[in-house]
Design a protein around this motif. Structure first.
Motif, short mmCIF file in Angstrom:
data_model
loop_
_atom_site.label_atom_id
_atom_site.label_comp_id
_atom_site.label_asym_id
_atom_site.label_seq_id
_atom_site.Cartn_x
_atom_site.Cartn_y
_atom_site.Cartn_z
N ILE A 15 0.83 -1.20 0.00
CA ILE A 15 0.00 0.00 0.00
C ILE A 15 0.87 1.26 0.00
O ILE A 15 0.38 2.34 -0.24
CB ILE A 15 -0.99 0.05 1.20
N PRO A 17 4.23 3.09 -1.87
CA PRO A 17 4.83 2.91 -3.20
C PRO A 17 6.14 2.13 -3.15
O PRO A 17 6.62 1.67 -4.18
CB PRO A 17 5.07 4.35 -3.68
N TRP A 20 6.47 -1.21 -5.03
CA TRP A 20 6.31 -1.07 -6.48
C TRP A 20 7.55 -0.46 -7.11
O TRP A 20 8.02 -0.91 -8.14
CB TRP A 20 5.08 -0.21 -6.78
N ILE A 21 8.07 0.59 -6.47
CA ILE A 21 9.28 1.23 -7.02
C ILE A 21 10.44 0.24 -7.00
O ILE A 21 11.19 0.11 -7.97
CB ILE A 21 9.63 2.49 -6.18
N ALA A 24 10.11 -2.19 -9.78
CA ALA A 24 10.42 -1.57 -11.07
C ALA A 24 11.93 -1.45 -11.25
O ALA A 24 12.49 -1.83 -12.29
CB ALA A 24 9.77 -0.19 -11.16
N GLN A 27 13.58 -4.82 -11.65
CA GLN A 27 13.24 -5.38 -12.95
C GLN A 27 14.15 -4.81 -14.04
O GLN A 27 14.65 -5.53 -14.90
CB GLN A 27 11.77 -5.08 -13.26
N ILE A 28 14.39 -3.50 -13.97
CA ILE A 28 15.25 -2.88 -14.98
C ILE A 28 16.68 -3.42 -14.86
O ILE A 28 17.27 -3.86 -15.85
CB ILE A 28 15.26 -1.34 -14.83
N LEU A 35 19.38 -9.65 -20.40
CA LEU A 35 19.41 -9.48 -21.86
C LEU A 35 20.85 -9.40 -22.39
O LEU A 35 21.11 -9.85 -23.50
CB LEU A 35 18.60 -8.24 -22.25
N LEU B 132 -7.68 7.88 6.23
CA LEU B 132 -6.34 7.44 6.62
C LEU B 132 -6.04 8.01 8.01
O LEU B 132 -6.28 9.18 8.27
CB LEU B 132 -5.34 7.99 5.59
N ASN B 135 -4.18 11.26 8.50
CA ASN B 135 -4.85 12.51 8.12
C ASN B 135 -5.83 13.01 9.18
O ASN B 135 -6.46 14.04 8.98
CB ASN B 135 -5.63 12.31 6.81
N LEU C 175 11.85 -8.25 -26.40
CA LEU C 175 12.19 -8.60 -25.01
C LEU C 175 12.73 -7.38 -24.27
O LEU C 175 12.36 -7.11 -23.13
CB LEU C 175 13.24 -9.71 -24.98
N ASN C 176 13.63 -6.66 -24.95
CA ASN C 176 14.16 -5.43 -24.36
C ASN C 176 13.05 -4.48 -23.97
O ASN C 176 13.02 -3.95 -22.86
CB ASN C 176 15.09 -4.72 -25.35
N TYR C 179 10.94 -6.02 -20.91
CA TYR C 179 11.58 -6.11 -19.60
C TYR C 179 12.09 -4.77 -19.09
O TYR C 179 12.11 -4.53 -17.89
CB TYR C 179 12.74 -7.11 -19.63
N LEU C 180 12.57 -3.92 -20.00
CA LEU C 180 13.21 -2.69 -19.53
C LEU C 180 12.26 -1.50 -19.52
O LEU C 180 12.54 -0.51 -18.87
CB LEU C 180 14.43 -2.39 -20.39
N LEU C 183 7.28 -3.49 -18.34
CA LEU C 183 7.03 -4.05 -17.01
C LEU C 183 7.36 -3.03 -15.91
O LEU C 183 6.52 -2.79 -15.03
CB LEU C 183 7.86 -5.33 -16.85
N PRO C 184 8.57 -2.38 -15.94
CA PRO C 184 8.85 -1.38 -14.90
C PRO C 184 7.83 -0.26 -14.88
O PRO C 184 7.41 0.17 -13.79
CB PRO C 184 10.23 -0.86 -15.27
N PHE C 187 4.73 -1.25 -13.05
CA PHE C 187 4.93 -1.24 -11.60
C PHE C 187 4.86 0.19 -11.05
O PHE C 187 4.20 0.46 -10.05
CB PHE C 187 6.28 -1.86 -11.23
N ILE C 188 5.58 1.09 -11.71
CA ILE C 188 5.64 2.46 -11.21
C ILE C 188 4.25 3.10 -11.24
O ILE C 188 3.82 3.72 -10.26
CB ILE C 188 6.66 3.29 -12.02
N LEU C 190 1.33 1.61 -11.19
CA LEU C 190 0.50 1.01 -10.15
C LEU C 190 0.82 1.61 -8.78
O LEU C 190 -0.08 1.97 -8.01
CB LEU C 190 0.74 -0.50 -10.10
N GLY C 191 2.12 1.73 -8.49
CA GLY C 191 2.55 2.29 -7.21
C GLY C 191 2.02 3.70 -7.02
O GLY C 191 1.51 4.05 -5.96
N ILE C 194 -1.81 3.78 -6.42
CA ILE C 194 -2.17 3.36 -5.05
C ILE C 194 -1.84 4.47 -4.05
O ILE C 194 -2.63 4.79 -3.16
CB ILE C 194 -1.44 2.05 -4.69
N ARG C 195 -0.68 5.10 -4.24
CA ARG C 195 -0.27 6.16 -3.31
C ARG C 195 -1.27 7.32 -3.37
O ARG C 195 -1.75 7.80 -2.35
CB ARG C 195 1.12 6.65 -3.69
N ARG C 198 -4.60 6.52 -1.75
CA ARG C 198 -4.63 6.46 -0.29
C ARG C 198 -4.43 7.83 0.35
O ARG C 198 -5.01 8.13 1.38
CB ARG C 198 -3.58 5.47 0.22
N LYS C 199 -3.56 8.62 -0.27
CA LYS C 199 -3.28 9.95 0.30
C LYS C 199 -4.54 10.80 0.37
O LYS C 199 -4.69 11.63 1.25
CB LYS C 199 -2.23 10.67 -0.55
#
Lengths: 250, 308, 201
Positions: A15, A17, A20-21, A24, A27-28, A35, B132, B135, C175-176, C179-180, C183-184, C187-188, C190-191, C194-195, C198-199
């Motif tokens: 919940i 970040p 997730w960061i 990411a 993964q890089i 590769l 939250l 807050n 593939l490059n 993966y590079l 996908l990243p 993730f970012i 999504l993060g 979510i942030r 919630r904030k």
């Protein structure tokens, strides 16, 4: 009770970040390393075909990928585990767990498994990458599973050290630095042993890297597995002991 | 009435320093027990031991049928504890946090929803249940702290200074909540505020330097600390000679033309006569206040009493 | 030390229990070094001897001595140790000696002084000289010591089978990208979602 605490700890990473960061970034890094190995192999595969006993696809791409992942986890684990108990104590939220009907081992194991859960998610990310190789060739699934198992055990061992340091330290930074210190010493313990033909068995036996590499070859030895399991047990038992002692507050 | 807590010769040393020294008391259902003491008297240490956060050096704590040292899990099941700083996971919402608290206190899955509703309503948190925690204001956070202590419906509720740092309105709300809870729970609260103890507690224990020096019903305590003196404030100048003639008046201390302090005999309360007198003389009386002792003065008087 | 208070007693009990468990762990690690179980899970069994090699050493009941002239500190020594260990799993009486050619130059043939690395395999009274030691050459040498009639003619060793990777330029590029970049970023994003979500609560 352990699972409740573990689930909460696991969720708390996702919940914010942070998880997730982290995923990411890792993964890089690991994707890039993977590769490059793929490219190296495609360039030299014609030469390798003519040599007897030459390494295959799995040896050139997957084993180095997992070795690199091991090193990356060495750097990341202290950052993930440093807050686990330490931050709770600083925010005075540990009191909630202390006054709840749970034992010290519930608390430590719950927190441990919760953090380990996040790390295993990253291991799965690493483990999924080799599957793309199936598009263009065959992989040695046995060795692949050995590598996966090695990384799972290694990460569990790293996390257990992190938990102990987080239980002991007053400040998260101190926890992170000391975890890193212990891990790097145990990781590199056998570095001067690899060159001599009569390695000191005790020093070699204590090294994380030595056992990790042993499992990676695909030759599963009971000693290597037991080493990791005992390593985890030792640190978890010590963490529980330290937490119990803090509750007594001499 | 059933006995919920039995504390027997409880002591705690930190190294050589004695924080709590040989305390014994009991708590019954329906009672609100107030721990009164100045800062550093050993209130928090005692409550930490009762809630199982700290192991005692000596003595025995029995929670219902369980001793907290031998059966900590069962004993803690019966206790809800709010420490001096509410233990909140600030990156969770109120509902998420309370559900987690319910789970670690072993509330079964199908009961969680019901108890959650109940607690949210009792602590007046329904309007913020999806917010939250970080807050929310301090008052709400304190109430979440109390909600956390109630979530598993424990028989004993231990609150460590529940009203510190709140504004008067919030203090009033929390005191009302405590009164309501006292109907079917045993409650222990600690405070350094005498008037708070007077308002919510049925029984008071004064703790000083780790020792229990007073253990009384609140009404008896209030009686005993009444210092036979009145403060009188008027709009027009007071004639001390007239006052002195009233029966029971012992001594008069003139603070200003419009304000005097009267000491009287314990057996003869002259309050009524003074009011009548002020009417007759047309002093335009504004205020007659019985003077109470401060907590420190009570300590001093009790310690003096013990020594003599 | 006289233990007079409850919290000291609990602390003592905890210490005792922990020491006991740690002793148990030490004991387990000691036992685990006595009873070893190994299994090679690699598909092509590259960590094990071939069935042929295993068969050959069954014909040789007496002890086999191997002397290796390799300079000290060479990583080749470790590789040789690992190789001989594979044989030791199936045959206990194989011994391995290292000699530094710098110190014992007189024992090495004058011809071989340039290469320096040389191996002598000794069985009963026969000695065979090898310039290169791997499973292939060692088993080949051992075959010559056997008296059996059904001699194995050709020695093969376990080889990894995953030796081909057919990726086109396009596939590698894809593939490059995946993966590079893809996908990243997932993730970012999504993060961040979510942030933000919630904030605002």
């Amino acid at each position: 009770m352990i699972l409740t605490i573990a689930a909460q700890e696991f969720k708390s990473h996702f919940i914010s970040p942070l998880a997730w960061i982290l995923m990411a970034v890792l993964q890089i890094i690991l994707g890039y390393l993977f590769l490059t190995q793929v490219e190296t192999f495609t360039l030299m595969q014609d030469k390798l075909l003519n040599i007897t006993g030459a390494p295959g696809l799995t040896d050139v791409i997957i084993t180095p990928l997992f070795s690199n992942a091991g090193v990356i986890f060495l750097l990341v684990t202290p950052l993930l585990t440093m807050r686990v108990i330490c931050d709770e104590r600083r925010n005075k939220t540990l009191c909630l767990l202390f006054s709840a009907p749970v034992t010290n081992s519930d608390i430590i194991l719950g927190k441990y498994l919760g953090t380990l859960g996040l790390m295993w998610v990253i291991v799965i990310l690493v483990g999924l990458m080799p599957f793309t190789l199936l598009l263009g060739g065959d992989i040695d699934t046995g060795k692949f599973f050995a590598n996966g198992m090695a990384l799972i055990l290694l990460v569990a061992a790293f996390a257990s050290t992190g938990i102990l340091m987080s239980t002991l330290a007053e400040h998260p930074t101190v926890a992170a630095i000391s975890t890193f210190g212990i891990l790097i010493v145990l990781w590199l313990l056998n570095i001067n042993q690899t060159m001599s033909d009569k390695p000191n068995e005790l020093i070699q036996g204590l090294s994380l890297l030595y056992h990790y590499q042993n499992i990676q070859t695909g030759l599963i030895d009971s000693r290597d597995i037991i080493y990791f399991l005992l390593y985890i047990c030792t640190f978890i038992v010590l963490s529980i002991y330290c937490l119990a002692n803090q509750r007594l507050q001499k | 009435m059933s006995t919920l807590i039995e504390v027997d010769h409880l002591s705690r040393y930190f190294g050589k320093v004695c924080a709590v020294n040989d305390i014994s008391f009991t708590l019954e259902r329906g009672q609100v027990l107030g721990f009164l003491g100045i800062n550093g008297a050993g209130k928090t240490t005692t409550l930490q031991m009762l809630s199982g956060n700290l192991a005692p050096s000596n003595g025995n704590i029995k929670i219902k049928d369980f001793t907290i040292i031998n059966n900590p899990i069962q004993a803690k099941q019966c206790i809800g504890y709010l420490p001096d700083t509410p233990p909140l996971y600030k990156d969770l919402t109120v509902t998420e946090f309370l559900i987690y608290c319910a789970k670690i206190h072993g509330v079964s899955k199908h009961e969680i929803k019901k108890t959650l509703e109940n607690v949210l309503q009792r602590c007046a948190l329904i309007s913020v249940k999806n917010r939250l925690i970080s807050n929310l204001s301090k008052g709400y956070q304190q109430r979440i702290g109390i909600a956390q202590a109630l979530i598993h419906n424990p028989d004993i509720i231990i609150l460590d200074e529940p009203t510190v740092g709140l504004d008067p309105l919030q203090i009033k709300e929390i005191r009302q909540l405590i009164k309501k809870l006292s109907e079917d729970h045993g409650i222990i609260i600690s405070t350094h505020n005498l008037s708070e103890a007077e308002e919510v507690c049925s029984q008071v224990q004064i703790i000083h330097k780790g020792c229990l020096i007073v253990k009384e019903r609140i009404t008896e305590l209030m009686q005993s600390i009444k210092q036979c003196s009145l403060l009188i404030t008027t709009k027009k100048p007071i004639d001390c000679v007239v006052l002195n003639a009233i029966d029971g008046v012992n001594a008069i201390e003139k603070i200003s033309d419009y304000q005097v302090k009267i000491n009287y005999l314990d057996s003869l309360d002259p309050t009524q006569s003074i009011i009548q007198c002020s009417l007759l003389n047309n002093w335009a009386l504004i205020e007659v206040t019985p003077i109470k002792k401060s907590l420190e003065e009570i300590f001093i008087s009790y310690i003096d009493k013990e020594q003599s | 030390m006289i233990i007079h208070s409850i919290h000291q007693r609990i602390s003592f009990k905890n210490s005792l229990a922990t020491i006991l468990i740690l002793l148990l762990i030490a004991l387990t690690s000691w036992i685990s070094n006595k009873y070893i179980y190994q299994v090679d899970i690699s598909n092509s069994s590259t960590n094990s001897l071939t069935l042929e090699s295993q068969k050959v050493i069954k014909y040789l009941p007496e002890s086999i001595d191997i002397t290796a002239f390799i300079e000290k500190g060479q990583s080749l020594r470790i590789q040789i140790i690992k190789l001989i260990n594979l044989y030791k799993i199936h045959k206990k009486n194989i011994s391995l000696n290292f000699i530094d050619p710098e110190e014992y130059s007189d024992q090495v043939d004058a011809d071989n002084k340039s290469t320096k690395i040389v191996f002598f395999v000794n069985y009963q009274n026969h000695t065979k000289k090898l310039n290169y030691l791997d499973e292939h050459s060692l088993t080949q040498a051992l075959i010559e010591f056997t008296n059996a009639n059904d001699k194995i003619k050709e020695v093969t060793i376990n080889e990894s089978e995953d030796r081909v990777l057919n990726f086109s330029e396009k596939q590698i590029f894809a593939l490059n990208l995946f993966y590079l970049l893809l996908l990243p970023s997932v993730f970012i994003i999504l993060g961040l979602i979510i942030r933000q979500h919630r904030k605002s609560k």
